[in-house]
Design a protein around this motif. Structure first.
Motif, mmCIF file in Angstrom:
data_model
loop_
_atom_site.group_PDB
_atom_site.id
_atom_site.type_symbol
_atom_site.label_atom_id
_atom_site.label_comp_id
_atom_site.label_asym_id
_atom_site.label_seq_id
_atom_site.Cartn_x
_atom_site.Cartn_y
_atom_site.Cartn_z
ATOM 1 N N VAL A 134 -40.948 3.022 41.381
ATOM 2 C CA VAL A 134 -40.762 1.576 41.244
ATOM 3 C C VAL A 134 -40.695 0.920 42.621
ATOM 4 C CG1 VAL A 134 -39.228 -0.249 40.409
ATOM 5 C CG2 VAL A 134 -39.566 1.825 39.047
ATOM 6 N N LYS A 135 -41.623 0.007 42.866
ATOM 7 C CA LYS A 135 -41.643 -0.697 44.140
ATOM 8 C C LYS A 135 -41.102 -2.114 43.968
ATOM 9 C CE LYS A 135 -45.162 1.905 46.485
ATOM 10 N NZ LYS A 135 -46.589 2.110 46.598
ATOM 11 N N ARG A 136 -40.406 -2.585 45.009
ATOM 12 C CA ARG A 136 -39.904 -3.957 45.020
ATOM 13 C C ARG A 136 -40.657 -4.749 46.072
ATOM 14 N NH1 ARG A 136 -33.438 -4.435 44.696
ATOM 15 N NH2 ARG A 136 -34.110 -6.608 44.595
ATOM 16 N N THR A 137 -41.101 -5.934 45.721
ATOM 17 C CA THR A 137 -41.792 -6.798 46.677
ATOM 18 C C THR A 137 -41.314 -8.235 46.451
ATOM 19 O OG1 THR A 137 -43.681 -7.656 45.408
ATOM 20 C CG2 THR A 137 -43.836 -5.366 46.184
ATOM 21 N N PRO A 138 -41.656 -9.127 47.376
ATOM 22 C CA PRO A 138 -41.393 -10.548 47.112
ATOM 23 C C PRO A 138 -42.190 -11.025 45.901
ATOM 24 C CG PRO A 138 -41.829 -10.178 49.438
ATOM 25 C CD PRO A 138 -42.155 -8.896 48.721
ATOM 26 N N ARG A 139 -41.760 -12.115 45.312
ATOM 27 C CA ARG A 139 -42.426 -12.648 44.127
ATOM 28 C C ARG A 139 -43.747 -13.321 44.501
ATOM 29 N NH1 ARG A 139 -37.220 -15.728 41.888
ATOM 30 N NH2 ARG A 139 -37.021 -16.062 44.131
ATOM 31 N N ILE A 140 -44.665 -13.350 43.543
ATOM 32 C CA ILE A 140 -46.017 -13.864 43.773
ATOM 33 C C ILE A 140 -46.089 -15.362 43.474
ATOM 34 C CG2 ILE A 140 -48.435 -13.630 43.095
ATOM 35 C CD1 ILE A 140 -47.351 -11.135 44.418
ATOM 36 N N GLY A 141 -46.793 -16.066 44.353
ATOM 37 C CA GLY A 141 -47.110 -17.472 44.062
ATOM 38 C C GLY A 141 -45.957 -18.437 44.126
ATOM 39 N N VAL A 142 -44.913 -18.104 44.911
ATOM 40 C CA VAL A 142 -43.751 -18.993 44.991
ATOM 41 C C VAL A 142 -43.470 -19.408 46.429
ATOM 42 C CG1 VAL A 142 -42.703 -18.145 42.871
ATOM 43 C CG2 VAL A 142 -42.149 -17.017 45.031
ATOM 44 N N ASP A 143 -44.518 -19.541 47.217
ATOM 45 C CA ASP A 143 -44.352 -19.882 48.633
ATOM 46 C C ASP A 143 -43.562 -21.170 48.829
ATOM 47 O OD1 ASP A 143 -45.771 -17.650 49.207
ATOM 48 O OD2 ASP A 143 -47.654 -18.672 49.655
ATOM 49 N N TYR A 144 -43.615 -22.041 47.831
ATOM 50 C CA TYR A 144 -42.905 -23.313 47.925
ATOM 51 C C TYR A 144 -41.391 -23.132 47.994
ATOM 52 C CZ TYR A 144 -42.356 -22.281 42.961
ATOM 53 O OH TYR A 144 -42.065 -21.651 41.785
ATOM 54 N N ALA A 145 -40.909 -21.914 47.704
ATOM 55 C CA ALA A 145 -39.464 -21.702 47.573
ATOM 56 C C ALA A 145 -38.778 -21.323 48.878
ATOM 57 C CB ALA A 145 -39.193 -20.640 46.505
ATOM 58 N N GLY A 146 -39.484 -21.420 50.001
ATOM 59 C CA GLY A 146 -38.856 -21.150 51.284
ATOM 60 C C GLY A 146 -38.289 -19.747 51.372
ATOM 61 N N ALA A 147 -37.043 -19.627 51.816
ATOM 62 C CA ALA A 147 -36.424 -18.322 52.009
ATOM 63 C C ALA A 147 -36.337 -17.533 50.704
ATOM 64 C CB ALA A 147 -35.029 -18.486 52.609
ATOM 65 N N TRP A 148 -36.254 -18.241 49.581
ATOM 66 C CA TRP A 148 -36.126 -17.553 48.298
ATOM 67 C C TRP A 148 -37.415 -16.834 47.915
ATOM 68 C CZ3 TRP A 148 -31.848 -16.769 45.235
ATOM 69 C CH2 TRP A 148 -30.681 -17.378 45.704
ATOM 70 N N ALA A 149 -38.526 -17.282 48.512
ATOM 71 C CA ALA A 149 -39.806 -16.619 48.231
ATOM 72 C C ALA A 149 -39.850 -15.223 48.850
ATOM 73 C CB ALA A 149 -40.956 -17.468 48.763
ATOM 74 N N LEU A 150 -38.982 -14.973 49.807
ATOM 75 C CA LEU A 150 -39.000 -13.686 50.507
ATOM 76 C C LEU A 150 -38.164 -12.629 49.810
ATOM 77 C CD1 LEU A 150 -38.611 -15.079 54.150
ATOM 78 C CD2 LEU A 150 -40.725 -14.515 52.923
ATOM 79 N N LYS A 151 -37.319 -13.031 48.884
ATOM 80 C CA LYS A 151 -36.452 -12.056 48.226
ATOM 81 C C LYS A 151 -37.271 -11.063 47.411
ATOM 82 C CE LYS A 151 -32.248 -14.788 47.962
ATOM 83 N NZ LYS A 151 -31.451 -13.880 48.800
ATOM 84 N N PRO A 152 -36.950 -9.786 47.482
ATOM 85 C CA PRO A 152 -37.720 -8.754 46.772
ATOM 86 C C PRO A 152 -37.339 -8.682 45.302
ATOM 87 C CG PRO A 152 -35.944 -7.720 47.980
ATOM 88 C CD PRO A 152 -35.861 -9.188 48.296
ATOM 89 N N TRP A 153 -37.734 -9.696 44.569
ATOM 90 C CA TRP A 153 -37.338 -9.787 43.156
ATOM 91 C C TRP A 153 -38.466 -9.431 42.202
ATOM 92 C CZ3 TRP A 153 -33.391 -14.288 41.948
ATOM 93 C CH2 TRP A 153 -32.223 -14.043 42.660
ATOM 94 N N ARG A 154 -39.554 -8.866 42.741
ATOM 95 C CA ARG A 154 -40.656 -8.382 41.901
ATOM 96 C C ARG A 154 -40.570 -6.859 41.806
ATOM 97 N NH1 ARG A 154 -46.378 -7.360 44.001
ATOM 98 N NH2 ARG A 154 -47.708 -7.111 42.168
ATOM 99 N N PHE A 155 -40.719 -6.345 40.589
ATOM 100 C CA PHE A 155 -40.626 -4.909 40.360
ATOM 101 C C PHE A 155 -41.933 -4.398 39.772
ATOM 102 C CE2 PHE A 155 -36.418 -6.571 40.512
ATOM 103 C CZ PHE A 155 -35.624 -5.570 41.049
ATOM 104 N N VAL A 156 -42.530 -3.408 40.432
ATOM 105 C CA VAL A 156 -43.802 -2.856 39.982
ATOM 106 C C VAL A 156 -43.643 -1.357 39.738
ATOM 107 C CG1 VAL A 156 -46.253 -2.631 40.496
ATOM 108 C CG2 VAL A 156 -44.952 -4.537 41.473
ATOM 109 N N TRP A 157 -43.955 -0.937 38.536
ATOM 110 C CA TRP A 157 -43.932 0.494 38.212
ATOM 111 C C TRP A 157 -45.322 1.052 38.442
ATOM 112 C CZ3 TRP A 157 -43.272 2.952 32.680
ATOM 113 C CH2 TRP A 157 -43.225 4.333 32.806
ATOM 114 N N GLU A 158 -45.435 1.887 39.483
ATOM 115 C CA GLU A 158 -46.716 2.537 39.784
ATOM 116 C C GLU A 158 -46.597 3.993 39.371
ATOM 117 O OE1 GLU A 158 -47.172 1.631 43.917
ATOM 118 O OE2 GLU A 158 -47.811 -0.414 43.515
ATOM 119 N N GLU A 159 -47.084 4.267 38.159
ATOM 120 C CA GLU A 159 -46.986 5.618 37.624
ATOM 121 C C GLU A 159 -47.810 6.593 38.443
ATOM 122 O OE1 GLU A 159 -46.796 5.965 33.130
ATOM 123 O OE2 GLU A 159 -47.651 3.966 33.404
ATOM 124 N N GLU A 160 -47.217 7.765 38.658
ATOM 125 C CA GLU A 160 -47.927 8.781 39.452
ATOM 126 C C GLU A 160 -48.663 9.756 38.539
ATOM 127 O OE1 GLU A 160 -44.976 10.473 41.960
ATOM 128 O OE2 GLU A 160 -44.712 8.620 43.107
#
Length: 196
Positions: A170-196
């Motif tokens: 499970v990888k965490r990244t910043p959220r997509i398409g929310v650049d308008y949110a300033g510092a909040w856009a940088l928070k790693p609140w996106r979760f991606v399950w990359e199955e191996e």
DNA sequence: CTCTCGATTAGCT
DNA sequence: GCTAATCGAGAGA
């Protein structure tokens, strides 16, 4: 159809921590009984939106409007909205009443109803059937009619079938398409399950 | 009422 | 990589 696992109930949506629930929903199954048939998919990507402080959230600053009102409901209902005038995006409302919180379902892997989804996504490669928040709704037949719908009913619901993605996948990244949110856009609140 | 812009996607260069 | 598509929510007058 469906019901091969435990249908999530109210208490399963109650966690007040946005990122915890977003992580929790990875590996759960979104099941939709639509007029044209049944389809379901296992959640592989989510984003957390939560709390009045979150500048990326529609309910930032406790903004209550006709659209955002559903985010203030107790967890366990659907928040569906039209984005860019074209695409419907499906969110799971979470947390306690009056605290606006939701998890955006960004991708699922279709696990039943393939023939139906093939028709709905005519000409699209199977790997792209539901890889994106707009595509999830297109593939599963989720529309504005599902907005505010109880997720423990018989039309649209979520099941736990005991699938728990291991942390190392499970990888965490910043959220997509929310650049308008300033510092909040940088928070790693996106979760991606990359199955191996 | 008018205006702006978006939690995106598909198709093309 | 670039951008058209397409319309309602939200803000301001």
């Amino acid at each position: 159809m469906g019901n091969r696992g435990k249908k999530l109930l109210r208490e399963d949506y109650a966690d007040p921590r946005p990122t915890r629930v977003a992580r929790y929903f990875l590996g759960k199954f979104v099941c939709v009984e639509a007029p044209d048939g049944y389809a379901e998919g296992m959640i592989t990507e989510t984003e957390a939106y939560g709390g009045p402080q979150d500048a990326a959230s529609h309910a930032f600053g406790n903004r209550r409007t006709a659209r955002t009102e559903i985010m203030f409901a107790p967890g366990g209902v659907a928040y569906v909205y039209l984005c860019y005038g074209l695409h419907r995006l499906f969110n799971i409302v979470t947390g306690p009443e009056d605290i606006p919180q939701a998890v955006l379902v960004r991708a699922v892997r279709i696990t039943a109803g393939q023939e139906l989804v093939r028709r709905r996504r005519r000409g699209v490669a199977e790997k792209d059937w539901a890889s994106g928040p707009g595509r999830v709704c297109a593939a599963l037949g989720i529309g504005m009619n599902h907005n505010g719908h109880d997720l423990s009913g018989e039309t649209i619901w979520i099941e736990d079938r005991g699938v728990v993605p291991p942390n190392r996948e499970v990888k965490r990244t910043p959220r997509i398409g929310v650049d308008y949110a300033g510092a909040w856009a940088l928070k790693p609140w996106r979760f991606v399950w990359e199955e191996e």
